[in-house]
Motif scaffolding. Structure first.
Motif, mmCIF file in Angstrom:
data_model
loop_
_atom_site.group_PDB
_atom_site.id
_atom_site.type_symbol
_atom_site.label_atom_id
_atom_site.label_comp_id
_atom_site.label_asym_id
_atom_site.label_seq_id
_atom_site.Cartn_x
_atom_site.Cartn_y
_atom_site.Cartn_z
ATOM 1 N N HIS A 142 58.846 40.923 -8.483
ATOM 2 C CA HIS A 142 59.659 40.148 -10.101
ATOM 3 C C HIS A 142 58.293 41.084 -11.018
ATOM 4 N N TYR A 143 57.013 41.273 -9.815
ATOM 5 C CA TYR A 143 57.019 42.109 -11.353
ATOM 6 C C TYR A 143 56.698 44.262 -11.078
ATOM 7 N N HIS A 144 55.844 44.688 -11.142
ATOM 8 C CA HIS A 144 55.886 45.871 -11.677
ATOM 9 C C HIS A 144 54.458 46.661 -10.341
ATOM 10 N N LYS A 145 54.849 45.859 -9.400
ATOM 11 C CA LYS A 145 53.959 45.819 -8.186
ATOM 12 C C LYS A 145 53.246 44.970 -8.561
ATOM 13 N N ALA A 146 53.089 44.440 -6.020
ATOM 14 C CA ALA A 146 51.578 43.457 -6.750
ATOM 15 C C ALA A 146 50.963 42.998 -5.464
ATOM 16 N N LEU A 147 50.053 43.379 -5.658
ATOM 17 C CA LEU A 147 48.462 42.759 -4.288
ATOM 18 C C LEU A 147 48.356 41.186 -4.248
ATOM 19 N N HIS A 148 48.929 41.064 -3.221
ATOM 20 C CA HIS A 148 48.813 40.195 -2.678
ATOM 21 C C HIS A 148 47.401 39.151 -2.634
ATOM 22 N N ILE A 149 47.259 38.154 -2.755
ATOM 23 C CA ILE A 149 45.554 37.532 -2.643
ATOM 24 C C ILE A 149 45.423 36.428 -1.357
ATOM 25 N N SER A 150 44.905 36.057 -0.739
ATOM 26 C CA SER A 150 45.059 35.182 0.227
ATOM 27 C C SER A 150 44.730 34.132 -0.146
ATOM 28 N N TYR A 151 44.906 33.520 -0.964
ATOM 29 C CA TYR A 151 44.911 31.996 -1.796
ATOM 30 C C TYR A 151 46.024 31.108 -0.627
ATOM 31 N N PRO A 152 45.649 29.745 -0.521
ATOM 32 C CA PRO A 152 44.433 29.549 -0.121
ATOM 33 C C PRO A 152 43.550 30.025 0.931
ATOM 34 N N ASN A 153 42.241 29.574 0.990
ATOM 35 C CA ASN A 153 41.071 29.619 1.791
ATOM 36 C C ASN A 153 41.435 28.050 2.133
ATOM 37 N N ALA A 154 40.454 28.183 3.057
ATOM 38 C CA ALA A 154 40.275 26.770 3.937
ATOM 39 C C ALA A 154 39.379 25.960 2.930
ATOM 40 N N ASP A 155 38.175 26.518 2.170
ATOM 41 C CA ASP A 155 38.203 25.319 0.747
ATOM 42 C C ASP A 155 39.125 24.903 0.265
ATOM 43 N N ASP A 156 40.258 25.904 -0.129
ATOM 44 C CA ASP A 156 40.699 25.264 -1.193
ATOM 45 C C ASP A 156 41.866 24.504 -0.203
ATOM 46 N N ARG A 157 42.128 24.726 0.852
ATOM 47 C CA ARG A 157 43.216 23.770 1.716
ATOM 48 C C ARG A 157 42.905 22.341 1.142
ATOM 49 N N ARG A 158 40.730 22.249 1.876
ATOM 50 C CA ARG A 158 40.211 20.629 2.184
ATOM 51 C C ARG A 158 40.750 20.421 0.392
ATOM 52 N N ARG A 159 39.736 21.183 -0.308
ATOM 53 C CA ARG A 159 40.110 20.367 -1.840
ATOM 54 C C ARG A 159 41.609 19.671 -1.969
ATOM 55 N N ALA A 160 42.890 20.138 -2.473
ATOM 56 C CA ALA A 160 43.979 19.780 -2.214
ATOM 57 C C ALA A 160 44.905 18.736 -1.315
ATOM 58 N N ALA A 161 44.000 18.524 -0.494
ATOM 59 C CA ALA A 161 43.849 17.932 0.706
ATOM 60 C C ALA A 161 43.408 16.580 0.009
ATOM 61 N N GLY A 162 42.227 16.742 -0.529
ATOM 62 C CA GLY A 162 41.327 15.407 -0.616
ATOM 63 C C GLY A 162 42.115 14.585 -2.597
ATOM 64 N N LEU A 163 42.990 15.596 -2.845
ATOM 65 C CA LEU A 163 43.428 15.329 -3.875
ATOM 66 C C LEU A 163 44.609 14.518 -4.054
ATOM 67 N N GLY A 164 44.950 15.426 -2.421
ATOM 68 C CA GLY A 164 46.702 14.324 -2.376
ATOM 69 C C GLY A 164 47.891 15.413 -3.030
ATOM 70 N N VAL A 165 47.477 16.668 -3.044
ATOM 71 C CA VAL A 165 48.605 17.138 -3.763
ATOM 72 C C VAL A 165 48.815 18.557 -2.548
ATOM 73 N N PRO A 166 49.683 19.233 -3.439
ATOM 74 C CA PRO A 166 49.892 21.177 -2.463
ATOM 75 C C PRO A 166 49.102 21.717 -3.122
ATOM 76 N N PRO A 167 48.480 23.270 -2.864
ATOM 77 C CA PRO A 167 47.370 23.903 -2.919
ATOM 78 C C PRO A 167 48.262 24.925 -3.829
ATOM 79 N N GLY A 168 49.307 25.166 -3.606
ATOM 80 C CA GLY A 168 50.721 26.791 -4.043
ATOM 81 C C GLY A 168 50.171 27.049 -3.607
ATOM 82 N N GLY A 169 50.065 28.837 -3.120
ATOM 83 C CA GLY A 169 50.204 29.993 -2.862
ATOM 84 C C GLY A 169 50.832 31.086 -4.098
ATOM 85 N N ALA A 170 50.863 32.400 -3.651
ATOM 86 C CA ALA A 170 51.904 33.271 -4.585
ATOM 87 C C ALA A 170 50.858 33.856 -5.598
ATOM 88 N N VAL A 171 49.542 34.157 -4.937
ATOM 89 C CA VAL A 171 48.662 34.483 -6.138
ATOM 90 C C VAL A 171 48.330 36.458 -5.944
#
Length: 163
Positions: free
Chosen positions: A84-113
């Motif tokens: 949807h943008y003029h070229k995009a480089l995908h960043i590997s978010y979420p990493n393991a720490d991000d997934r743990r943090r989101a799980a602790g909050l009971g929310v999905p971490p998201g993606g597509a960064v």
């Protein structure tokens, strides 16, 4: 006589330019507070760009839809020319720490960064896009800048995002 002197000089200058290899980035550093993205090679900054990060403020990303840009260590894991943008480089978010943090909050971490250019058809906005933080958690640059970054950053390049 002048032509005889100039022609060899032009040839020498052309050869000197042709022999300059393109230096590819071996890492990316994003400094959210400074609104800056640095491409590094061998520990030295080879390019710096001003960026627009996520609209959710400078705090680290916690969950899907918060509009924040994550912080941590990632990698460029794919490239998309037709986004949807003029070229995009995908960043590997979420990493393991991000997934743990989101799980602790009971929310999905998201993606597509991603590191991306401007929305398709909006390239005319140019550097003015940086007047406010407008992305959904990505890192935005101008179309000309993403073209340059695209040519210098291969898949697998490490990315560090700092506050």
């Amino acid at each position: 006589m002048r032509l005889r002197i100039i022609a060899p000089l032009v040839l020498v200058a052309s050869l000197a330019c042709a022999q300059q290899p393109t230096v590819h980035a071996d890492s990316i550093l994003i400094l959210k507070k400074d609104h800056a993205l640095e491409l590094l090679a061998g520990g030295k900054v080879i390019r710096t760009y001003k960026v627009a990060p996520g609209s959710g403020g400078l705090a680290p990303k916690e969950r899907e839809g918060d509009g924040r840009t994550p912080e941590g260590h990632y990698v460029i894991d794919s490239r998309t020319a037709a986004s949807h943008y003029h070229k995009a480089l995908h960043i590997s978010y979420p990493n393991a720490d991000d997934r743990r943090r989101a799980a602790g909050l009971g929310v999905p971490p998201g993606g597509a960064v991603m590191i991306h250019g401007l929305p398709r058809g909006k390239g005319f906005v140019g550097p003015a896009h940086r007047l406010y933080d407008w992305t959904l958690g990505c890192i935005a640059v101008t179309d000309a800048e993403i073209d340059e970054i695209w040519s210098l950053v291969p898949v697998g390049t490490p990315v560090e995002i700092r506050p």
